[in-house]
Every structure is written in C-alpha cells, then in structure tokens.
Design an enzyme around this catalytic site. Structure first.
Site, PDB file in Angstrom:
ATOM      1  N   ARG A 230     -84.537 -34.942  84.512  1.00  0.00           N
ATOM      2  CA  ARG A 230     -84.882 -33.604  84.001  1.00  0.00           C
ATOM      3  C   ARG A 230     -85.551 -33.767  82.650  1.00  0.00           C
ATOM      4  O   ARG A 230     -84.943 -34.295  81.712  1.00  0.00           O
ATOM      5  CB  ARG A 230     -83.603 -32.772  83.885  1.00  0.00           C
ATOM      6  CG  ARG A 230     -83.821 -31.318  83.567  1.00  0.00           C
ATOM      7  CD  ARG A 230     -82.543 -30.517  83.824  1.00  0.00           C
ATOM      8  NE  ARG A 230     -82.711 -29.142  83.377  1.00  0.00           N
ATOM      9  CZ  ARG A 230     -81.992 -28.577  82.404  1.00  0.00           C
ATOM     10  NH1 ARG A 230     -81.052 -29.260  81.772  1.00  0.00           N
ATOM     11  NH2 ARG A 230     -82.209 -27.337  82.059  1.00  0.00           N
TER      12      ARG A 230
ATOM     13  N   PHE B 200     -87.969 -29.503  74.382  1.00  0.00           N
ATOM     14  CA  PHE B 200     -86.532 -29.309  74.500  1.00  0.00           C
ATOM     15  C   PHE B 200     -85.792 -30.649  74.551  1.00  0.00           C
ATOM     16  O   PHE B 200     -85.215 -31.087  73.568  1.00  0.00           O
ATOM     17  CB  PHE B 200     -86.222 -28.438  75.721  1.00  0.00           C
ATOM     18  CG  PHE B 200     -84.760 -28.134  75.940  1.00  0.00           C
ATOM     19  CD1 PHE B 200     -83.831 -28.140  74.900  1.00  0.00           C
ATOM     20  CD2 PHE B 200     -84.307 -27.827  77.218  1.00  0.00           C
ATOM     21  CE1 PHE B 200     -82.483 -27.856  75.117  1.00  0.00           C
ATOM     22  CE2 PHE B 200     -82.966 -27.533  77.453  1.00  0.00           C
ATOM     23  CZ  PHE B 200     -82.058 -27.552  76.400  1.00  0.00           C
TER      24      PHE B 200
ATOM     25  N   GLN C  71     -83.282 -35.690  80.027  1.00  0.00           N
ATOM     26  CA  GLN C  71     -81.909 -35.873  80.521  1.00  0.00           C
ATOM     27  C   GLN C  71     -81.851 -37.006  81.530  1.00  0.00           C
ATOM     28  O   GLN C  71     -82.769 -37.191  82.333  1.00  0.00           O
ATOM     29  CB  GLN C  71     -81.416 -34.569  81.154  1.00  0.00           C
ATOM     30  CG  GLN C  71     -79.947 -34.598  81.560  1.00  0.00           C
ATOM     31  CD  GLN C  71     -79.431 -33.224  81.912  1.00  0.00           C
ATOM     32  OE1 GLN C  71     -79.854 -32.218  81.331  1.00  0.00           O
ATOM     33  NE2 GLN C  71     -78.512 -33.146  82.863  1.00  0.00           N
TER      34      GLN C  71
ATOM     35  N   ASN D   4     -73.302 -31.178  80.668  1.00  0.00           N
ATOM     36  CA  ASN D   4     -72.070 -30.726  81.316  1.00  0.00           C
ATOM     37  C   ASN D   4     -72.352 -29.483  82.155  1.00  0.00           C
ATOM     38  O   ASN D   4     -73.474 -28.977  82.181  1.00  0.00           O
ATOM     39  CB  ASN D   4     -70.958 -30.477  80.284  1.00  0.00           C
ATOM     40  CG  ASN D   4     -71.289 -29.363  79.299  1.00  0.00           C
ATOM     41  OD1 ASN D   4     -71.821 -28.321  79.669  1.00  0.00           O
ATOM     42  ND2 ASN D   4     -70.949 -29.583  78.031  1.00  0.00           N
TER      43      ASN D   4
ATOM     44  N   PHE E   4     -78.294 -36.272  77.378  1.00  0.00           N
ATOM     45  CA  PHE E   4     -79.682 -35.897  77.089  1.00  0.00           C
ATOM     46  C   PHE E   4     -80.016 -36.239  75.650  1.00  0.00           C
ATOM     47  O   PHE E   4     -79.127 -36.423  74.809  1.00  0.00           O
ATOM     48  CB  PHE E   4     -79.950 -34.418  77.401  1.00  0.00           C
ATOM     49  CG  PHE E   4     -79.106 -33.439  76.635  1.00  0.00           C
ATOM     50  CD1 PHE E   4     -79.543 -32.911  75.425  1.00  0.00           C
ATOM     51  CD2 PHE E   4     -77.878 -33.018  77.127  1.00  0.00           C
ATOM     52  CE1 PHE E   4     -78.773 -32.002  74.713  1.00  0.00           C
ATOM     53  CE2 PHE E   4     -77.101 -32.098  76.426  1.00  0.00           C
ATOM     54  CZ  PHE E   4     -77.554 -31.596  75.217  1.00  0.00           C
TER      55      PHE E   4
ATOM     56  N   LEU F 264     -76.939 -25.148  71.389  1.00  0.00           N
ATOM     57  CA  LEU F 264     -76.091 -26.071  72.151  1.00  0.00           C
ATOM     58  C   LEU F 264     -74.838 -26.497  71.374  1.00  0.00           C
ATOM     59  O   LEU F 264     -73.941 -27.118  71.936  1.00  0.00           O
ATOM     60  CB  LEU F 264     -76.890 -27.320  72.543  1.00  0.00           C
ATOM     61  CG  LEU F 264     -78.117 -27.058  73.419  1.00  0.00           C
ATOM     62  CD1 LEU F 264     -78.818 -28.366  73.740  1.00  0.00           C
ATOM     63  CD2 LEU F 264     -77.741 -26.318  74.689  1.00  0.00           C
TER      64      LEU F 264
ATOM     65  N   HIS G  69     -72.025 -28.646  73.863  1.00  0.00           N
ATOM     66  CA  HIS G  69     -72.276 -30.023  74.300  1.00  0.00           C
ATOM     67  C   HIS G  69     -71.864 -30.979  73.185  1.00  0.00           C
ATOM     68  O   HIS G  69     -72.119 -30.714  72.013  1.00  0.00           O
ATOM     69  CB  HIS G  69     -73.762 -30.221  74.629  1.00  0.00           C
ATOM     70  CG  HIS G  69     -74.215 -29.377  75.784  1.00  0.00           C
ATOM     71  ND1 HIS G  69     -74.203 -29.822  77.074  1.00  0.00           N
ATOM     72  CD2 HIS G  69     -74.658 -28.100  75.828  1.00  0.00           C
ATOM     73  CE1 HIS G  69     -74.627 -28.858  77.883  1.00  0.00           C
ATOM     74  NE2 HIS G  69     -74.905 -27.787  77.135  1.00  0.00           N
TER      75      HIS G  69
END
Length: 161
Positions: free
Chosen positions: A51, A56, A59, A98, A109, A118, A122
């Site tokens: 991903r 951003f 991952q 998660n 990530f 976040l 996370h």
C-alpha cells in the site's frame, strides 16, 4: 543488539535501496521486540510494499501481501504503546499498522509527511535516519486503484543492529 534482544537500529534492505531506522526500544519495548524478532527471523524477507499513497505513507510487513495478513512474534495481536514524546509530527516516522485498538501484528508503515491524526491510534516505534530518498522513490511508485504498486517493491531482508 541491545537490552533483551532489542535492536537500536534496523536496516530495511529493499529492492529500491536501504532504509535505516532508529528504533525506540526504551519507549516501546514490546513493539520493538516484535519488529526485531520478525526482522531477525526472516519473516519480512520477500514481503512487498502493498500500500503506497503519495503524500501520506508506504506500508509493508504483510506476509500475504494484501493488507490482511501478519501476526506478532507471540502469535496473534498485541497492545499499543503510545508515548507522549513519539508523535507522527514529521515525515519518515515508522509506525505500526492496525485495525483498531490493540490489533498490532507485523504490518508497519513509514510516513512521508507529518500525520498528526494518527497520534494515539498507531504506535510510533522508529524514525528513518538514512534512506529517506528510498522512501520517496517508493512513495513515487505508480499504483493501481487499491494503492498497490504496479511494480513489486520488496523487503529483501532486515538487519537488526
């Protein structure tokens, strides 16, 4: 290595180059123990960056390669370790992926921008200290509609120092 088998640094050897990560073992011992255990055992070897979202993060860490897989070194999931001083306040933050509270497994990530939304969702367990250009090259990959790179980008191995 360090106390209790916790590494201080990890080198992600990727198909795009090496990414050096400073690990926060004192602040997040369970998360770093899990990451180092998977790194040393070869669990991450050959896994892909499944991903990738421009502006951003990138991952990885899923042995299934589709975002649904992975477990902790203890089997199953483990708890979050949120630390006030470790925030998603800058690019190149390394954090656990998660599916909600207490669902950490193996996926993680690397951010490419500050991502404050976040925080406390996370676990931040590292920062990239070298190889930011590699992270940016991965982030710049062409992706499909599911944010999956068209060209496979792999973690070849992980060295825990």
């Amino acid at each position: 290595g360090g106390e209790g088998g916790l590494g201080h640094t990890a080198v992600l050897r990727t198909s795009e180059g090496d990414v050096h990560v400073k690990l926060f073992g004192a602040e997040c011992p369970r998360t770093v123990e899990n990451f180092c255990g998977h790194g040393r055992s070869g669990y991450y070897d050959g896994t892909i960056f499944h991903r990738v979202i421009k502006g951003f993060m990138v991952q990885c860490g899923d042995p299934l390669g589709d975002g649904t897989g992975g477990e902790s070194i203890w089997g199953g999931e483990f708890e979050d370790e949120f630390v006030r001083g470790l925030r998603h306040d800058r690019p190149f933050t390394v954090s656990m992926a998660n599916a909600g509270p207490g669902t950490n497994g193996s996926q993680f990530f690397i951010t490419t921008v500050p991502t404050p939304w976040l925080d406390n969702k996370h676990t931040v367990f590292g920062r990239v200290v070298k190889g930011m250009d590699v992270c940016m090259a991965i982030e710049a990959s062409q992706v499909d509609a599911l944010d999956r790179p068209l060209k496979e980008i792999k973690i070849l191995s992980v060295d825990v120092l």
